[in-house]
Every structure is written in structure tokens, then in C-alpha cells.
Scaffold this motif. Structure first.
Motif, PDB file in Angstrom:
ATOM      1  N   SER A   1      -5.094   3.208   2.422  1.00  0.00           N
ATOM      2  CA  SER A   1      -4.123   3.635   1.409  1.00  0.00           C
ATOM      3  C   SER A   1      -4.289   2.843   0.120  1.00  0.00           C
ATOM      4  O   SER A   1      -4.840   1.730   0.113  1.00  0.00           O
TER       5      SER A   1
ATOM      6  N   PRO B   1       1.190   5.580   4.841  1.00  0.00           N
ATOM      7  CA  PRO B   1       0.356   4.482   4.345  1.00  0.00           C
ATOM      8  C   PRO B   1      -0.089   3.555   5.476  1.00  0.00           C
ATOM      9  O   PRO B   1       0.678   3.262   6.394  1.00  0.00           O
TER      10      PRO B   1
ATOM     11  N   THR C   1       1.138   5.864  -0.689  1.00  0.00           N
ATOM     12  CA  THR C   1       0.524   7.192  -0.792  1.00  0.00           C
ATOM     13  C   THR C   1       1.454   8.093  -1.589  1.00  0.00           C
ATOM     14  O   THR C   1       2.665   7.857  -1.657  1.00  0.00           O
TER      15      THR C   1
ATOM     16  N   ARG D   1       0.850  -1.193   0.000  1.00  0.00           N
ATOM     17  CA  ARG D   1       0.000   0.000   0.000  1.00  0.00           C
ATOM     18  C   ARG D   1       0.887   1.245   0.000  1.00  0.00           C
ATOM     19  O   ARG D   1       1.941   1.256   0.631  1.00  0.00           O
TER      20      ARG D   1
END
Length: 720
Positions: free
Chosen positions: A525, A520, A514, A512
Motif C-alpha cells: 500500500s 491497506p 489506499t 499506509r
């Protein structure tokens, strides 16, 4: 002219008197004195000039001590005066250069304080001795006592200087127990760190990184201090391609200012570099026993050479390789060495992920008849590379931990009829592919930690009799943390058609990320499922998550949206000679500066503002200028205090488009970080852009360099 030549001693005396006065003046105002960059060279001359006055003054003092009577044939007043005045001048030169050198970072001890003051005392006493020499007849007792006391101060000051350079026990260490009398640890009781790594660090690194002399704020005399690192951060990082500061600086060219140990110091041998790199790659453990290692491990081979050991090395039926061929194929990031002294067998270690190419394996073919062990951990090795590795018939051990291998071509390893040990930890291999390994008759042990295989699959493999599968420690009550994801994309300046790629070594892991600066998490995310497009300047932050594991640490990287191609650039103010990068070309070469190795990538400014032009042959519709800079407060590199962006059709028609006034940090911020300043303005046609940036004129009181000028580092200017 003759009169001046005959009074040369008077001229030298006056010069020495002036320099001593200047030295005393600087001492009185030491807290306010900041060494200019150009004067640092004077300080670094100290080791070159200090020996001459020591010899001359010691010779003069001994001469005075042995004279018995006024009419002694041993005494020559003119020659004695010449020795003393030469010693007086060179002593103040040495004291002055030593004072300048003491202002550099990394000299922080009581030993330095005593050495500095004794050096200045020697300089002042020398000029007093010369001025009062007519009243100190050498054959009188009080003269001998004064000169004897002066001689003691010279010896003590020199001894303390030796301690600063070579360590506290430099002078007396030969009087201690000899190396042969020191009991050697038994091979079976030896620890990798205590008995192999630590002695190397003490011999090659401790003299510059101890409580008396902590270059870069780094001390290494204890495990805690070693783990803590210095102003540049931690010494090792296995998530980085070059394994972090410790290993990367060992591999820098000897001429590089960041190379360790510095030029002129005793360098590490190839075997010692392999040892440190293997220790870091293996997790930098302080409790690991040598006896727990595989006999094919380079650390084990090093231990055999250093510690001895009763184990019998395998006998090989092939002859050794040509030494010149081995030397030719060794590179900075690919090391080829014999398993042990006099052994024809070779092992190969690869170190730098960013520099690795499949051709590096092909290039080893001239040695295919001698290579028995190959470590490719964390290299971007792919399935097709397995076919290349299968061409090395003498391979006994192959390490492919945390590579890009998926297992699709593992069947190719059947060609390696002598392969006994294979490590696939951290790869994306599947159960069906692992099962194909059972058709390799010679294979005895396979490491498959953190591969994504289920508990049931691992249990099935453990039941097998032919191959011993090492699956790592597992517990129903113990939850482990994932390794961080890998940002595959090396370059930071991303064009319109390029995208950023991430990956993780363990199958089934969710990444995940950002791009908006937030941290995250595992629920909100964005999930990485395809390469990421960069539409504006962004800081990518990513973490890995998987059921049954703790989330990984965060990994982040700054990416820039590529702008208009710049046709040329010009610097209006001089760059510091130590940090001149590629000159004006550094402003538009498409490469963002490294946060660790600043010597060749950044433009450094300390005494001057930065002022530079960007030129476009055809006008561009510009609305934003991005300025890439560096912050490393521990190294005196601060954000600028003011940035101005000007634009127009040419230099004479420029108008102010944007002003940015960054705040001065109110406290120390550890580590180094890329700074991104975006100057947005109304879209307009521009052919010439001028950027001005002003460095910090006075370092704040909370900083160790308070009152001095801050450094400012800049490299890339991007126009969109």
C-alpha cells in the motif's frame, strides 16, 4: 340540543364502544399493522392520559365496595354512572395510545406483553361494567366481587407500567434495605467501574436499557452487554474526537432527540459526565482500582466525594474563584470543576477535538490563580500552546497525552514552579527535549508511554533519581498493537486546492493507505509522506505500522470531490418533519451528513419519494452526479431501490440521463455507513438537474420491521 346534552353518556358510550372495536380489530391484525409516522405522537401521549382513567376507575370501584344497602346516603347513582362512563372513555384512549406506543422499537419484554393485554382488558371490562351496571347493584355481594377483581386488574396493570418505566423494583424498593444500611466499600478496595461508573449507569441509564426495555437495542446490565453496544454500534471509541456515542450524546442539547438521558428523565450531573468521560479516555477498564489513580485525577476527586477516604487533600493558599465566572467559562466541551467539595482548587477537562482552539486555553486566564490540574488528552495542542499553559502558576498536573506536541517548547514549563506531574504519552517528544524537564525543581513524575523513545533511552531515564519516569510495561515476548492513525481533515467535501492530512502520535510510525477500496497492508500500500490530493470520490483507508508492533486497526473515511457551485435547489416532495435538515439547502451546503447524529444533517423520506431540482444560472459541462446517502439497517434506514437523474436547460426540457437500481440487502449489516452513488453520463451542458430516489416499499422478512416501509436518508448532491 337539550335532548342531545341530556344523553351525553350515551354518546360517550357509543364512542368508547367504537374505539374498543377498533382496538380489537388492530389486535387481530397486529402482525400486519405498521404505525404511520403521524400516529407516533398519539402513542407518545400514553404517559399523559393513562393516570386519569386509573384514578376515576379506582374511585368508582372503591365507592361500590363501601356501599352497604340500597337506601344508603353514600350512594349517588347518577354521579357513579358519570364516573364510570368517563373512566370507560379515557381507559380506551389510554389503551389505544399504549398499543401504538408498544409498536415502537425498544419495548421487547414479557412485562410489556402483560401490561398491554391488561390495559386492553381494563378498557373492555370498563365498557362491559357500564353496559351491565343495571344488573350489578353495588350493595350485592356478587357486584362487589366483580368490581374487586376489576380493581385488582387495574392495580396490577398500573404496577407493570411502572416497572416498564422505572424498573422492576420500582414499587417495592423503598421497603428494602435503606442506603445507609448498605455497606460501603473501603476506599482502598474500590474499583472505578464497579463502585463509581456502574452506579451512575444504573441510576440514570438502566431504566431504558435493560432486558425489559432495550431502547436502541442496547442493554447495559452486564459488562458484556455494555461492551457489545446497541444498534448504533459500540458505546465508546477513543479514536474519535467526541469519544463515541456514550459521551457525545450526553453533550447534545437537551432538546435534541438523541440526547441521553431523554428530556424528562433525571439528567447526569456535571461530575458524573466528567467521570464517564475520564473512564472512557482512560481505556474503559473494568478492573482499575481507585487507589491506583493520581490524587489529581478527576475520577479520584469524584471517588473522594462519593466513597470518602482517609487521604488528606492538599491545602491551598489561594481563595476560591467567583462561581459566576466558573459557570460562564464552562462550555459543552470544556468542563471546569472544583477538585472536591469546598476546595478552592479547580481542574479542567477538554473533550471534543473537532471544536478545540488554542483560544480555549487563553479563555481560562481569569481562573489562572485557581486551576491546579488540566487534561488536554487527544486535543490538537501544539508546541506554541505550551507557552499559554506556562501562564497558569498554580498548575500541579498537566496531561498532554496523544496531542500534537513535539517537545520543542517544553522548556517553557520551567515557569510552572508548582508543577509536579506531567504526562506526554503518545507524543513525538525526543530524548533531548525530555532532558530539559530536569531543570523544573518541582517536577516529580513524567509519563512517557508510546513516545517513540528507544529502549536504551527509556532505560537511561529510568536510572535518574530526580524525576520518576513512567515508561509503561515492556517485554521482549509481548508485542502490542499500534493505535490507528488519525485522519486530521474533518470536512469530507474536498475542493481542488485542498488535501487530506493524516498523522500518528508515535514517532517513527509508517502510515499506509489506499483510495481504491482495498485493505491497506504493510508492504504494497501507498506510504503516507505528504497530504493526499482527492481527484475523485474516494474511500480513504489507512493503517499504522512500526517495527516491533502489531499493525493498527483500520481507519477509513469517505471523501468527495467538490463539484460545480449550485445556485439554488428545490424539493418537490415533502420531507419527514423529524428529519428535515436544512430543507433544500442540505442538498448543496458542502457538508456530508454524520453517520451517528442524523437528526440535523439528513433529509429523511419514508412515505414519499425524494424528488429535487438543482439549478445553475449559467450552464455547466456536467458528466456525473454524486448522491450521498445513508445506510443504517438497524435504524430501518435502507438504500433506495431506484435512482433517476434527469437533466436539461430547464424543468420542461429534461431527459433521463441515468438510472441506478441498488440491491436490497439480504441480511443485516451492522452500524451506519455513508453510501455513495455515482450517476455517470455523456458530458453535456446542463442548467437544471432533477434527481429522483425511491425508498424501500417493503422491509424484507429477515428484518425486525418486516413488511413496513424503509427509511431513506439523503443529503448532498454533487455535480462534476
Amino acid at each position: 340540543m337539550r335532548r342531545y346534552l341530556s344523553d351525553w353518556k350515551g354518546l360517550i358510550y357509543n364512542l368508547a364502544f367504537f374505539l374498543n372495536g377498533l382496538l380489537v380489530f388492530l389486535l387481530l391484525f397486529e402482525d400486519r399493522f405498521t404505525v404511520p409516522i403521524w400516529m407516533q405522537a398519539v402513542g407518545r401521549m400514553h404517559p399523559l392520559v393513562l393516570h386519569f382513567p386509573l384514578v376515576v376507575l379506582i374511585l368508582y370501584c372503591l365507592w361500590v365496595v363501601i356501599v352497604e344497602k340500597p337506601d344508603s346516603t353514600r350512594w349517588n347513582a347518577q354521579l357513579a354512572d358519570s364516573l364510570l362512563i368517563i373512566g370507560t372513555l379515557t381507559a380506551v384512549v389510554a389503551a389505544f395510545s399504549g398499543f401504538i406506543l408498544s409498536k415502537e422499537d425498544g419495548y421487547e419484554s414479557d412485562t410489556l406483553l402483560w401490561h398491554k393485554w391488561l390495559g386492553i382488558a381494563i378498557s373492555l371490562m370498563s365498557i362491559v361494567l357500564y353496559g351491565s351496571r343495571k344488573y350489578l347493584a353495588p350493595w350485592k355481594l356478587h357486584s362487589k366481587l366483580i368490581v374487586g377483581a376489576f380493581l385488582v386488574i387495574v392495580f396490577v396493570g398500573g404496577h407493570l407500567g411502572g416497572n416498564l418505566t422505572h424498573g422492576e423494583d420500582f414499587l417495592i424498593s423503598p421497603l428494602g434495605p435503606s442506603q445507609d444500611e448498605t455497606p460501603k466499600v473501603a476506599f482502598e478496595e474500590a474499583k472505578v467501574f464497579d463502585n463509581l461508573v456502574k452506579p451512575v449507569l444504573e441510576q440514570k441509564c438502566l431504566s431504558c436499557h435493560n432486558e425489559e426495555k432495550a431502547k436502541g437495542g442496547l442493554q447495559i446490565q452486564t459488562q458484556a452487554l455494555l461492551v457489545k453496544g446497541g444498534k448504533g454500534g459500540m458505546l465508546w471509541d477513543t479514536t474519535k474526537a467526541d469519544l463515541g456515542l456514550l459521551i457525545s450524546r450526553l453533550h447534545l442539547p437537551l432538546e435534541d432527540k438523541k440526547h441521553m438521558p431523554p428530556r424528562g428523565k433525571v439528567q447526569l450531573t456535571d461530575e458524573e459526565i466528567v467521570l464517564l468521560a475520564a473512564w472512557v479516555k482512560g481505556g474503559s477498564r473494568f478492573d482499575q482500582m481507585v487507589s491506583s489513580l493520581s490524587p489529581q485525577s478527576p475520577v479520584y476527586a469524584y471517588a473522594q466525594n462519593v466513597l470518602g477516604g482517609g487521604r488528606t487533600e492538599e491545602q491551598y493558599d489561594f481563595s476560591g474563584a467567583d462561581a459566576d465566572e466558573v459557570k460562564k467559562l464552562n462550555t459543552t466541551y470544556r468542563l471546569i470543576k472544583p477538585l472536591s467539595a469546598e476546595s478552592p482548587a479547580l481542574f479542567v477537562n477538554f473533550y471534543n477535538r473537532a471544536n478545540f482552539k488554542s483560544e480555549d486555553i487563553e479563555g481560562l486566564m481569569p481562573l489562572k490563580g485557581q486551576i491546579v490540574s488540566m487534561d488536554l488528552s487527544k486535543m490538537p495542542v501544539k508546541d506554541e500552546d505550551i507557552k499559554r499553559l506556562a501562564q497558569f502558576p498554580e498548575l500541579r498536573k498537566l496531561i498532554l497525552n496523544f496531542t500534537d506536541v513535539t517537545g520543542a517548547t517544553l522548556g517553557e514549563l520551567k515557569k510552572l514552579t508548582k508543577l509536579r506531574e506531567l504526562s506526554l504519552s503518545g507524543t513525538a517528544v525526543k530524548m533531548a527535549q525530555i532532558k530539559t524537564l530536569e531543570s523544573i525543581p518541582s517536577l516529580k513524575k513524567v509519563y512517557i508511554w508510546s513516545t517513540g523513545l528507544s529502549v536504551e533511552e527509556l532505560a537511561t531515564l529510568k536510572k535518574g533519581q530526580k524525576i520518576a519516569f513512567e515508561t509503561g510495561f515492556r517485554s521482549d515476548t509481548l508485542v502490542l498493537a499500534l493505535n490507528p492513525p488519525i485522519i486530521v481533515t474533518e470536512k469530507q467535501l474536498i475542493s481542488k486546492d485542498e488535501k487530506v492530512t493524516l498523522k500518528h502520535q508515535i514517532a517513527g510510525t509508517v502510515i499506509r493507505y489506499t483510495l481504491d477500496g482495498t485493505e491497506p497492508d504493510s508492504t504494497k500500500s501507498l506510504v503516507y509522506d505528504k497530504p493526499i490530493a482527492i481527484t475523485k470520490n474516494s474511500t480513504l483507508k489507512a493503517r499504522a505500522f512500526r517495527a516491533g508492533w502489531y499493525g493498527s486497526k483500520q481507519v477509513d473515511k469517505v471523501f468527495f470531490k467538490a463539484g460545480y457551485p449550485v445556485d439554488s435547489a428545490q424539493l418537490l416532495t415533502p420531507v419527514d418533519p423529524g428529519y428535515k435538515g436544512k430543507g433544500a439547502a442540505s442538498l448543496f451546503d458542502g457538508k456530508v451528513g454524520d453517520t451517528e447524529r442524523v437528526s440535523g444533517t439528513w433529509l429523511g423520506f419514508n412515505q414519499n419519494d425524494f424528488q429535487g431540482y438543482l439549478y445553475f444560472k449559467k450552464p455547466v459541462q456536467a458528466a456525473n452526479v454524486t448522491i450521498s446517502m445513508l445506510r443504517n439497517i438497524g435504524s430501518y434506514i435502507f438504500p433506495p431501490t431506484r435512482i433517476e437523474v434527469w437533466g436539461g436547460a430547464n424543468e420542461k426540457s429534461l431527459k433521463l440521463l441515468k438510472v441506478i437500481s441498488p440491491e436490497v440487502p439480504k441480511k443485516d449489516i451492522p452500524g451506519a455507513e455513508n453510501l455513495v452513488y455515482e450517476a455517470a453520463f455523456e458530458p453535456q451542458q446542463l442548467s437544471c438537474i432533477k434527481v429522483v430516489a425511491k425508498p424501500l416499499s417493503k422491509i424484507p422478512e429477515w428484518h425486525g420491521g418486516k413488511g413496513g416501509k424503509g427509511w431513506m436518508f439523503i443529503d448532498e448532491l454533487i455535480v462534476n
